[in-house]
Write an enzyme that holds these catalytic residues in place. Sequence first.
Site, PDB file in Angstrom:
ATOM      1  N   ARG B 111       0.859  -1.187   0.000  1.00  0.00           N
ATOM      2  CA  ARG B 111       0.000   0.000   0.000  1.00  0.00           C
ATOM      3  C   ARG B 111       0.886   1.224   0.000  1.00  0.00           C
ATOM      4  O   ARG B 111       1.798   1.349   0.802  1.00  0.00           O
ATOM      5  CB  ARG B 111      -0.899   0.000   1.237  1.00  0.00           C
ATOM      6  N   GLY B 112       0.667   2.086  -0.961  1.00  0.00           N
ATOM      7  CA  GLY B 112       1.460   3.313  -1.035  1.00  0.00           C
ATOM      8  C   GLY B 112       0.553   4.515  -1.048  1.00  0.00           C
ATOM      9  O   GLY B 112      -0.662   4.400  -0.821  1.00  0.00           O
ATOM     10  N   VAL B 117      -1.843  -2.504  -3.860  1.00  0.00           N
ATOM     11  CA  VAL B 117      -1.677  -3.612  -4.793  1.00  0.00           C
ATOM     12  C   VAL B 117      -2.141  -4.890  -4.105  1.00  0.00           C
ATOM     13  O   VAL B 117      -1.782  -5.136  -2.949  1.00  0.00           O
ATOM     14  CB  VAL B 117      -0.200  -3.752  -5.224  1.00  0.00           C
ATOM     15  N   LYS B 132      -3.667  -3.375  -9.162  1.00  0.00           N
ATOM     16  CA  LYS B 132      -3.333  -2.115  -8.494  1.00  0.00           C
ATOM     17  C   LYS B 132      -4.560  -1.213  -8.544  1.00  0.00           C
ATOM     18  O   LYS B 132      -5.111  -0.963  -9.607  1.00  0.00           O
ATOM     19  CB  LYS B 132      -2.168  -1.451  -9.215  1.00  0.00           C
ATOM     20  N   ASP B 226       8.841   7.547 -14.484  1.00  0.00           N
ATOM     21  CA  ASP B 226       8.896   7.473 -13.017  1.00  0.00           C
ATOM     22  C   ASP B 226       9.736   6.276 -12.585  1.00  0.00           C
ATOM     23  O   ASP B 226       9.369   5.557 -11.663  1.00  0.00           O
ATOM     24  CB  ASP B 226       7.475   7.389 -12.455  1.00  0.00           C
TER      25      ASP B 226
END
Lengths: 220, 708
Positions: B111-112, B117, B132, B226
């Site tokens: 988890r961000g 995810v 995701k 990124d």
Amino acid sequence: MDAPRLDLDRTTTALLTGLFDPRNAAAWEAFDRRYRPILVGFARNCGARDNDAAEIAQETIVRFVEEYRAGKYDRSRGRLGAWLVTIARYRLLDIRRRAGTARITSGERAMVDLDDERSLGATYEAQRRQSLLREALEELRTNTRTDPRTVKAFEMLVYHGLSTQVVAEQMAMSTHDVYLAKSRVAAKLREIVLRLESEYEEAPGEWEGSDARPSAGLAP
Amino acid sequence: MGGFRREALSGTRSVRDELSSPHLEGGCGRFGRDDLELAAIARTDPEAPVAAGLCDHLTECLICRTVVERFAADNAFLQECAHAAPKAPQRPERSDDGPIPGYHLGQEIHRGAQGAVFRAEQLATRRVCAVKMLLGGRFAGERERIRFEREVEVVARLRHPSIVTLYESGVSRRDEPWFAMELVDGERLDEYVRAHACTPRAIAALFQRLADGIAYAHRRGVIHRDLKPGNIVVDGDGVPRVLDFGLARDDGDAAFRPSAVGTTIAGEFLGTFAYAAPEQLGGDPTAIDSRCDLYALGVVLYQCLTGKRPFEGARSIGELVGQKTHGVADRPSAHNPAVDRDLDVITLRLLEADPARRYETADALAEDLARALDGRPILAREASLSYVVSKIIRRHWLASGAAAALLLTIIGASIALAFAYAKADRERVRSERTLSSFREAVGSASPESAAGGAGLTVEEFLELIEQNAEAALANEPAVLAGVLDTIGIVHLGFEDIARAEASLGAALASRRELHAQGACSDGELAESLHNVGRVRILKAELDLAEAAYREAIALRTNTYGTRDVRTLLSWRHLASCLRRQKKLGEATSLYNWIELEAQRTENYPALEMAAIINGRAFIDAAEGRHEMALSGYSKALDTIRTELAVDDYRIGRSLFNIASMEERLGRTTDAIANAQQAREILLLRKGGDAATVVQVETLLTRLRTVQP
């Protein structure tokens, strides 16, 4: 739930001894089934292409058996894995020499320094451990008297990452039983792993001489 | 969870024999087996709930602690087994009523900030994958949604061993965008490199694979935008795999930016920006092409080789931008001697601020890595080394071309301070824009650029910058004040006192005004006061200097405390001021006090300590204690020699002081030798017109009349 107490003297050399006899197909097959996938994976991780990796595994097994029969394999001078790595390393260097300075193929570059004994050992050990666990899992599913419901609950929990509650619901078990199933499977798998390792004198972590260090997750 | 001591869960290794009888699996009986299982899970998953009082109980109960340890060992072992399994065995039937139609979501993997995810199963194919979910990323409208899906389609066509395949995307029943991708069990690249103690060679091999994958995507027109260690996973076969290809966006559509550009947490902001190419920070989407991925890859490569990022010291975005654009990263081998020259060159080539100086394609990078691994000469070497060397020389050499580079670096850092802690996103975006327009203006004024700049002197160049800054930063008085302050310091460095006074005076006036409105901190105001104090000393306006320093000291003591390098610096300058005012007794006791405080201040710079010794030697000289003065100057020189380049101007000054004392003591031969050395250094560093050079020339002339 007694911890397995294996008679190491009786079982350790049985399979290797079988290799002396060219007609002992079972010993050959067992040895091959065990080590070929490890060696293929090892060679690939050392940068060999798939074809070369298969060839290296083949040559390594043949050479080992030759040396074993000639009495050159000396337990006291190193573990079986170390012997195999030494042989495989020469084959890898051969291939690298043959390829000369030309670029082999993209994406197939050496991941491991062939001159670094420690990383070679670690690469082999990782492959060996993976193969061993696969073999143990296979045996658990096909060859044990473990309750299929226990195995199924374990698979749902560990493979599919389902929560204990979901597994309990779907299997009509209590969460306590789901946890119990997990513990039983873990114990069974450990028992299998210990036995498989002892068959080839490959107790975990004995890569470097006699400095035994237990690998993670395995009860001593 | 509040109040529990989770440390209790990670107790010491215990005797597993305790567990040989099955009835102990439930522990001592005070807690249920489920509680103990959850406690075991909590050792690796901080989110797992732990029963009230269990943590405390575990510190006391050997049986329960042993049980928990055994469960945790079981979990780790079984996870290892699951990873080793070639493919998942038969799966149970699932119903299709989860948040994502057609998928069954399993355990959360990660988890961000922008989403979570999950391990998942595609019901139709029974394929296990990762899903995701972009939390809070609802589409603003149908148009955005269609665009998102169209982009996912392009990315989903990428098939490469080093790229994690994207399967499909959609919108959940809760209107959250999601995408399903290949499930990779592996470790983050940086963790893998650390855990396996990868050699530079192994790292190069990993990056060659990565470069291949990235080249493949670039050829299909997909840029990652990124790349960072968190987006690269090394799988069980040791193959590096890139995640989230093509899903980062730079056009302000925050929902689809995994980099979370809009985050309000400064640290996270910097963390992500550490991998962004300078042109990505300029805010102009048209400036971004596939070479920004090569820059990011360079940062990751640097980090893998050395354990640190190339520009780690930056405290703010602005400073980072300055470093990235004008700084030169240390060679990776400076941090890890095992890195060879080829890898040094390849890494620095990737980190070129100017995209045109990087590798043109990821293929070219892969080729050079292959060459390095094969021991063939790499293609990057010739051009890059000389360029880097020249860049480094220019950084240190104060000729007119050099001034540009030096100055821009310093200005970059000073702009940073002005908006480093901008609280709102909007503010930050505005600051970014300001910075980029300022850069443009400054860029056109650079003597290195063709636009009639070749004949510019340093002074003219600085003036041009100042004018441009005033125009570009008219609406950002705080930023402008910072820039003016910096420009003033550079003028001071060139001993151009009149210009320094103008710039530093303007900065101080502006900061005083802003300070009154609460838009300038005490620390910033103190900085300006201190710098103006320096000008006043050079102009021999000693009373004004004293007042400025005393005000700076009050502000700095209040802000940083007494034992702070900045506060003590202002004190030392005040002592120097008192000495010049001939208040020698007061100055001596102040120097003594500063030395005492400095000894108790952590990380007090050696150069500052040398300055204190030097200051006291000046007093000795003024009071006729020539031997003591000579000894003090010599001691100061010994100290600064360990810190500075052999031809730093401060060494020149120090040699001049020594030569002066030797003259007084009649040691003419020594004095001439030292004065000549001083003259050489000062001439090189300050130019023929500088006051110190004139002083040393005069001394030499005097000495030669004594001993021709």
